[in-house]
Design an enzyme around this catalytic site. Structure first.
Site, mmCIF file in Angstrom:
data_model
loop_
_atom_site.group_PDB
_atom_site.id
_atom_site.type_symbol
_atom_site.label_atom_id
_atom_site.label_comp_id
_atom_site.label_asym_id
_atom_site.label_seq_id
_atom_site.Cartn_x
_atom_site.Cartn_y
_atom_site.Cartn_z
ATOM 1 C CD GLU A 92 -2.996 -0.923 -0.053
ATOM 2 O OE1 GLU A 92 -3.263 0.261 -0.466
ATOM 3 O OE2 GLU A 92 -3.526 -1.709 -0.694
ATOM 4 C CD GLU A 119 -11.221 -2.134 9.058
ATOM 5 O OE1 GLU A 119 -10.513 -1.822 8.236
ATOM 6 O OE2 GLU A 119 -12.019 -1.358 9.823
ATOM 7 C CD GLU A 140 -8.590 -1.102 -13.195
ATOM 8 O OE1 GLU A 140 -9.718 -1.176 -13.371
ATOM 9 O OE2 GLU A 140 -7.766 -1.744 -13.958
ATOM 10 C CD GLU A 142 -6.536 3.232 -3.558
ATOM 11 O OE1 GLU A 142 -6.656 3.285 -2.604
ATOM 12 O OE2 GLU A 142 -5.289 3.190 -4.387
#
Length: 184
Positions: A92, A119, A140, A142
């Site tokens: 990331e 989460e 794609e 973002e």
């Protein structure tokens, strides 16, 4: 005292790309029944990335859920290829900022909002950043802008309500703590 809620029935409402939505009928410790709406999530990792001149790398993006622009630390979802939090954090950082880091440290992990989701977020610190010539491509869907802010600039973004997601607020207070302790 017993706290556990026993699942009587579980129904998958929606199975999406990022999350699954479940409604469960549960038996409470007091013998009564209730419903729980749960968002299942594969987990994520985030990066507190410091430049050599003591700035924090952040990404600016629009967040539909809150209908506003948000300034956040780089982060992303774990996937089948990198279920490991550190691997996710490294991916990331490169995808979102175009940087890699030579020094990585695990900082903490936590459930983001256990009242309705499972989460689990891992946070890492990255230092000795290196700009990558051909970084991994952004997702794609973002649209992001990379920011490198001083502590004062990041704190101002927090005060103005632009930096308000939990992982980024944690990062800002982590940075503040480090400054108080004499580290940066």
């Amino acid at each position: 005292m017993e706290f556990e809620e026993k699942t009587i029935k579980s129904e998958l409402i929606y199975d999406g790309k990022v999350t699954k939505y479940i409604v469960e009928d549960v038996l409470l410790p007091n013998g009564k029944q209730s419903k729980r709406e749960i968002v299942r999530h594969d987990g994520a990792a985030a990066v507190i990335a410091f430049t050599d001149d003591q700035k924090l790398l952040l990404v600016k993006q629009y967040r539909k859920a809150i209908e506003k622009i948000s300034i956040e630390i780089p982060a992303g979802l774990k996937d089948a290829e990198d279920e490991n939090g550190l691997k996710t954090a490294k991916r990331e950082l490169e995808e979102e900022t175009g940087f890699q880091a030579q020094v990585w440290s695990f900082i903490t992990s936590f459930y983001s909002t256990p009242g309705f989701t499972d989460e689990f977020l891992e946070i890492y610190e990255a230092r000795q950043l290196i700009k990558v010539d051909n970084p991994l491509p952004k997702d794609e869907d973002e649209t992001i802008e990379v920011l490198a802010l001083t502590f004062e600039e990041a704190w101002h973004a927090y005060e103005e309500g632009h930096l308000r997601d939990s992982k980024s607020v944690f990062a800002l207070f982590y940075w503040k703590m480090k400054k108080i302790q004499g580290f940066n």
